[in-house]
Design a protein around this motif. Structure first.
Motif, PDB file in Angstrom:
ATOM      1  N   GLY A 117       0.816  -1.205   0.000  1.00 25.64           N
ATOM      2  CA  GLY A 117       0.000   0.000   0.000  1.00 25.64           C
ATOM      3  C   GLY A 117       0.851   1.256   0.000  1.00 25.64           C
ATOM      4  N   PHE A 118       1.889   1.261   0.842  1.00 23.97           N
ATOM      5  CA  PHE A 118       2.756   2.432   0.879  1.00 23.97           C
ATOM      6  C   PHE A 118       3.557   2.567  -0.422  1.00 23.97           C
ATOM      7  CE2 PHE A 118       6.644   4.748   1.857  1.00 23.97           C
ATOM      8  CZ  PHE A 118       6.110   5.897   2.411  1.00 23.97           C
ATOM      9  N   ARG A 119       3.979   1.449  -0.999  1.00 24.28           N
ATOM     10  CA  ARG A 119       4.729   1.529  -2.259  1.00 24.28           C
ATOM     11  C   ARG A 119       3.900   2.216  -3.339  1.00 24.28           C
ATOM     12  NH1 ARG A 119       7.040  -3.645  -0.846  1.00 24.28           N
ATOM     13  NH2 ARG A 119       5.381  -4.744  -1.954  1.00 24.28           N
ATOM     14  N   ALA A 120       2.629   1.831  -3.441  1.00 25.90           N
ATOM     15  CA  ALA A 120       1.765   2.444  -4.457  1.00 25.90           C
ATOM     16  C   ALA A 120       1.558   3.927  -4.174  1.00 25.90           C
ATOM     17  CB  ALA A 120       0.426   1.711  -4.514  1.00 25.90           C
ATOM     18  N   PHE A 121       1.293   4.238  -2.921  1.00 29.52           N
ATOM     19  CA  PHE A 121       1.101   5.636  -2.531  1.00 29.52           C
ATOM     20  C   PHE A 121       2.355   6.457  -2.813  1.00 29.52           C
ATOM     21  CE2 PHE A 121       2.231   8.609   0.896  1.00 29.52           C
ATOM     22  CZ  PHE A 121       1.261   9.586   0.710  1.00 29.52           C
ATOM     23  N   ALA A 122       3.507   5.948  -2.416  1.00 25.95           N
ATOM     24  CA  ALA A 122       4.746   6.719  -2.543  1.00 25.95           C
ATOM     25  C   ALA A 122       5.115   6.935  -4.002  1.00 25.95           C
ATOM     26  CB  ALA A 122       5.888   6.020  -1.804  1.00 25.95           C
ATOM     27  N   GLY A 123       4.759   5.982  -4.880  1.00 25.49           N
ATOM     28  CA  GLY A 123       5.001   6.195  -6.298  1.00 25.49           C
ATOM     29  C   GLY A 123       4.199   7.370  -6.831  1.00 25.49           C
ATOM     30  N   ARG A 124       2.940   7.457  -6.461  1.00 30.96           N
ATOM     31  CA  ARG A 124       2.103   8.580  -6.893  1.00 30.96           C
ATOM     32  C   ARG A 124       2.597   9.888  -6.285  1.00 30.96           C
ATOM     33  NH1 ARG A 124      -1.841   5.320  -4.835  1.00 30.96           N
ATOM     34  NH2 ARG A 124      -2.820   6.986  -3.624  1.00 30.96           N
ATOM     35  N   TYR A 125       2.989   9.824  -5.032  1.00 34.23           N
ATOM     36  CA  TYR A 125       3.506  11.017  -4.347  1.00 34.23           C
ATOM     37  C   TYR A 125       4.768  11.510  -5.050  1.00 34.23           C
ATOM     38  CZ  TYR A 125       5.098  13.951  -0.421  1.00 34.23           C
ATOM     39  OH  TYR A 125       5.518  14.999   0.366  1.00 34.23           O
ATOM     40  N   ARG A 126       5.677  10.593  -5.356  1.00 34.83           N
ATOM     41  CA  ARG A 126       6.932  10.960  -5.996  1.00 34.83           C
ATOM     42  C   ARG A 126       6.690  11.602  -7.360  1.00 34.83           C
ATOM     43  NH1 ARG A 126       8.819   6.323  -7.080  1.00 34.83           N
ATOM     44  NH2 ARG A 126       9.388   5.754  -4.979  1.00 34.83           N
ATOM     45  N   ALA A 127       5.734  11.036  -8.083  1.00 33.32           N
ATOM     46  CA  ALA A 127       5.419  11.591  -9.405  1.00 33.32           C
ATOM     47  C   ALA A 127       4.855  13.005  -9.295  1.00 33.32           C
ATOM     48  CB  ALA A 127       4.426  10.674 -10.115  1.00 33.32           C
ATOM     49  N   LYS A 128       4.122  13.266  -8.225  1.00 38.63           N
ATOM     50  CA  LYS A 128       3.470  14.570  -8.070  1.00 38.63           C
ATOM     51  C   LYS A 128       4.401  15.625  -7.481  1.00 38.63           C
ATOM     52  CE  LYS A 128      -0.779  16.570  -6.054  1.00 38.63           C
ATOM     53  NZ  LYS A 128      -1.428  16.966  -7.317  1.00 38.63           N
TER      54      LYS A 128
ATOM     55  N   GLY B 112      -7.656   1.860   4.220  1.00 41.21           N
ATOM     56  CA  GLY B 112      -6.826   2.974   3.790  1.00 41.21           C
ATOM     57  C   GLY B 112      -5.572   2.500   3.106  1.00 41.21           C
ATOM     58  N   ILE B 113      -4.638   3.404   2.932  1.00 37.83           N
ATOM     59  CA  ILE B 113      -3.369   3.085   2.268  1.00 37.83           C
ATOM     60  C   ILE B 113      -2.670   1.919   2.956  1.00 37.83           C
ATOM     61  CG2 ILE B 113      -1.057   3.946   1.753  1.00 37.83           C
ATOM     62  CD1 ILE B 113      -3.153   5.217  -0.010  1.00 37.83           C
ATOM     63  N   ASP B 114      -2.670   1.909   4.281  1.00 38.82           N
ATOM     64  CA  ASP B 114      -1.956   0.886   5.037  1.00 38.82           C
ATOM     65  C   ASP B 114      -2.852  -0.271   5.469  1.00 38.82           C
ATOM     66  OD1 ASP B 114       0.781   2.013   5.207  1.00 38.82           O
ATOM     67  OD2 ASP B 114      -0.274   3.672   6.170  1.00 38.82           O
ATOM     68  N   GLY B 115      -3.992  -0.438   4.802  1.00 40.84           N
ATOM     69  CA  GLY B 115      -4.877  -1.549   5.120  1.00 40.84           C
ATOM     70  C   GLY B 115      -6.039  -1.133   5.995  1.00 40.84           C
ATOM     71  N   LEU B 116      -6.688  -2.126   6.585  1.00 40.77           N
ATOM     72  CA  LEU B 116      -7.863  -1.874   7.410  1.00 40.77           C
ATOM     73  C   LEU B 116      -7.503  -1.127   8.688  1.00 40.77           C
ATOM     74  CD1 LEU B 116      -9.765  -5.292   7.429  1.00 40.77           C
ATOM     75  CD2 LEU B 116     -10.392  -3.222   6.184  1.00 40.77           C
TER      76      LEU B 116
END
Length: 403
Positions: A309-320, A364-368
């Motif tokens: 979950g954090f990997r996916a979030f951090a990829g979007r964050y890094r791109a932005k 959420g990003i980190d699960g339930l």
């Protein structure tokens, strides 16, 4: 908890489904289905985001044009890591708004400069401007100052501290609580047949919280604590005493941050303990390159959010934003996505205790996660195994909190 893991990006449409569908979908609306870190913003021991002397005060900021006003209190002008963490959390909050389709909320972002007085001032401003709920503060010392104002107006607070003592009476903690890690790892160990537990914990506020949770969890599963030691700066004496008692234990619980837990394992080895003959157990603080590189800790098990979950979030964050988010950035993202979803679906009761403490919880990003009526939370955590290449999943995070 508080600090770095990692990322992956996805199309905006998929992100919106995560924010709306996952965050509220089945759990709240559908019934019976019901985040390495350093020691955190609460115990005053070792959090990389300790408040420091304040920098120049930030100007008040409103983001979004929705009708539902939401206060967000962060230490934006605090110096050092506290300010860095706050900026990353602010970015994540704005990212949640951008990824949530047509949110009906307006974020009123206030800077508390990492102080209780700043939190009180920021909260007062947010309430005067019509906030229906407050997100933050980050530090335990600031939460009571916020709560003093919100309780008199019957307004809920979703704070980011990991100190459970500041929760309750309308204050809910959306954070990585040590108790969740302890319960998950002890429950898992018991499910694999472990009955006799030993523990070696730091002599500090974090260690005290973990000690209470550990002893309760072991008793709840019908196990017994056969050896227990606390240590200060010198671990050698505690290590010698534990080492002589390990023959009667089938699991050894070590709860400390990455550098410290490696030093503890080394002290135990020096005292003659054969750590390969016992199941090592730990908390999410083990999610640390130093732990993965330690020969003594290989095969140890720890509880933590599923890192995907954090990997996916951090990829979007890094791109932005062009840089890496701090580990606690997901808390701000989830808080904003949650209030946006509640504002859309729950009408006038959107931020009431009954809605916020729905036992089915939210995803959420980190699960339930779900809020307890005492203001603490439960998280659906994975069980990870220490390996030289990083943490390996042994048991996935649950898909629900039970029927």
């Amino acid at each position: 908890m508080a600090d770095p893991f990692n990322p992956k990006s996805g199309p905006k449409g998929a992100t919106r489904r995560t924010a709306v569908g996952l965050l509220l979908g089945a759990p709240l609306l559908g019934a019976c289905a019901g985040v390495q870190q350093t020691l955190t913003n609460t115990f005053g021991t070792g959090n990389s985001a300790q408040p420091g002397p304040a920098g120049p005060a930030q100007q008040p900021l409103a983001v979004g044009t929705g009708q539902v006003k939401v206060g967000l209190i962060l230490p934006l002008s605090a110096s050092g890591n506290a300010g860095i963490a706050a900026q990353s959390m602010k970015n994540a909050a704005e990212m949640a708004l951008a990824e949530f389709q047509n949110p009906n909320i307006q974020l009123l972002i206030k800077d508390d400069a990492g102080s209780a007085q700043g939190a009180q001032q920021g909260t007062q401003q947010a309430l005067d401007e019509g906030s229906e709920i407050i997100l933050g503060p980050l530090f335990a010392l600031s939460v009571p100052a916020t709560a003093q104002l919100t309780r008199s107006r019957n307004i809920s607070v979703i704070a980011f501290s990991t100190d459970s003592s500041v929760a309750g009476r309308g204050v809910y903690l959306l954070s990585f609580l040590p108790e969740s890690d302890v319960n998950r790892i002890v429950d898992y160990a018991a499910s694999t047949g472990k009955k006799s537990f030993a523990a070696m914990l730091p002599e500090n506020a974090y260690g005290n919280v973990v000690e209470a949770a550990f002893k309760q969890a072991v008793a709840r599963k019908g196990g017994r604590v056969v050896a227990f030691e606390k240590y200060g700066a010198d671990r050698s004496g505690a290590a010698r005493r534990i080492a002589t008692a390990l023959s009667g234990a089938d699991a050894l619980f070590l709860a400390d941050d990455g550098d410290a837990v490696v030093a503890t394992a080394d002290a135990l080895t020096a005292a003659g303990a054969n750590l390969r003959n016992i199941q090592l157990l730990g908390t999410g603080l083990w999610d640390n390159p130093r732990v993965f590189a330690s020969a003594s800790l290989q095969g140890g098990l720890y509880a933590a959010p599923d890192p995907s979950g954090f990997r996916a979030f951090a990829g979007r964050y890094r791109a932005k934003y062009g840089n890496e988010p701090v580990r606690t950035a997901t808390l701000a993202y989830d808080a904003v996505a949650l209030v946006a979803a509640l504002a859309r679906t729950q009408g006038g009761q959107r931020f009431s205790q009954d809605v916020l403490t729905n036992p089915s919880g939210f995803a959420g990003i980190d699960g339930l996660f779900r809020f307890r009526t005492d203001g603490s939370n439960d998280r659906g955590l994975a069980v990870m195994r220490v390996a030289s290449g990083g943490g390996q999943s042994v048991a996935g995070s649950p898909k629900s909190f039970g029927a």
